[in-house]
Design a protein around this motif. Structure first.
Motif, PDB file in Angstrom:
ATOM      1  N   PRO A  34       0.842  -1.199   0.000  1.00 55.38           N
ATOM      2  CA  PRO A  34       0.000   0.000   0.000  1.00 55.38           C
ATOM      3  C   PRO A  34       0.879   1.253   0.000  1.00 55.38           C
ATOM      4  N   CYS A  37       2.043   2.557   3.332  1.00 57.80           N
ATOM      5  CA  CYS A  37       2.668   1.516   4.157  1.00 57.80           C
ATOM      6  C   CYS A  37       3.775   2.103   5.034  1.00 57.80           C
ATOM      7  N   GLY A  65       5.796   1.233  -4.201  1.00 55.90           N
ATOM      8  CA  GLY A  65       5.081   0.059  -3.709  1.00 55.90           C
ATOM      9  C   GLY A  65       5.998  -1.131  -3.478  1.00 55.90           C
ATOM     10  N   ASN A  87      -1.879 -10.502   2.801  1.00 54.79           N
ATOM     11  CA  ASN A  87      -2.336  -9.113   2.706  1.00 54.79           C
ATOM     12  C   ASN A  87      -1.714  -8.179   3.733  1.00 54.79           C
ATOM     13  N   GLY A  89      -3.367  -4.666   4.777  1.00 57.30           N
ATOM     14  CA  GLY A  89      -4.576  -3.918   4.464  1.00 57.30           C
ATOM     15  C   GLY A  89      -5.395  -4.686   3.441  1.00 57.30           C
ATOM     16  N   ARG A  90      -5.774  -4.027   2.371  1.00 62.07           N
ATOM     17  CA  ARG A  90      -6.589  -4.659   1.334  1.00 62.07           C
ATOM     18  C   ARG A  90      -5.766  -5.169   0.160  1.00 62.07           C
ATOM     19  N   ARG A  91      -4.467  -5.017   0.253  1.00 61.91           N
ATOM     20  CA  ARG A  91      -3.617  -5.410  -0.876  1.00 61.91           C
ATOM     21  C   ARG A  91      -2.802  -6.645  -0.528  1.00 61.91           C
TER      22      ARG A  91
END
Length: 228
Positions: A34, A37, A65, A87, A89-91
């Protein structure tokens, strides 16, 4: 360690000492992080492993990234690779084995960018980091981000060697397990000193460049409470 050669089979000859190869450098590369991050997120992602350093990769002033993570022991690389496609978070994050030379090359590139080596610094980054810091009100407290996890208070005092600091004015933040987050708060004698200390922004400590942000006594007190 010494190894015996053909002499073990009774021919009367023995080989000399066998030179062992050094263990591989324990570094992995992460991709798909993210864009907000933090080092603490990487530490949580590799929970249970001993992290020596985290290096976020930038290009033309923007976070790509990607990051490099140095571990304490070569055997931990295999465990790090098992986190592939888990993962943050959402990534989901991809984890690849890397090499010492790739990590050192990334360090050189980051140092070059932090010193203005890239001719294509983005306007948005300049606004968010430079203009925002310049216009911020100084209260005598600075927040440091990007510290090597091994940083101690003596290292920070040496980083600000041109200023009079006490050990008690430095607070290195830790997570719930007592591990460094790569951030710290430093209290200066007055607001004028903290503003002057911003000249050290993006200078290196060890192999890392450190970012400085104007902070407040309230933010410092909150960080101290979180660390208890």
């Amino acid at each position: 360690m010494f190894y015996r050669g053909y002499g073990d089979v009774g021919n009367g000859y023995e080989m000399g000492p066998k030179r062992q190869r050094p263990p591989p450098f324990p570094v992995v590369r992460l991709q798909g992080l993210p864009f907000d991050c933090l080092e603490a997120d990487i530490e949580e992602f590799f929970h249970g492993l001993d992290i020596v350093d985290v290096l976020f990769v930038h290009k033309n002033g923007k976070f790509t990234g990607e990051a490099y993570c140095v571990l304490a022991y070569p055997l931990q690389v295999d465990f790090a690779l098992q986190r592939n496609r888990q993962n943050i978070g959402r990534r989901y994050v991809e984890v690849f084995i890397s090499k010492r030379k790739e990590y050192y090359k990334a360090i050189a590139n980051e140092v070059s960018e932090s010193r203005g080596g890239s001719p294509h610094q983005s306007v948005s980054r300049a606004k968010s980091f430079d203009n925002g810091k310049d216009s911020a009100e100084h209260t005598g407290v600075l927040r440091l981000r990007g510290l090597p996890f091994s940083t101690g208070k003596d290292d920070i005092m040496d980083f600000f060697k041109d200023f009079v600091l006490s050990v008690d004015s430095i607070h290195i933040t830790v997570n719930s397990e007592g591990r460094s987050t790569g951030e710290a708060f430093v209290g200066f004698a007055n607001a004028e000193d903290s503003k002057a200390a911003m000249a050290e922004d993006r200078k290196t400590l060890g192999n890392r460049y450190v970012e400085l942000f104007p902070s407040s006594h309230e933010e410092l007190d909150a960080a101290i409470l979180r660390g208890r």
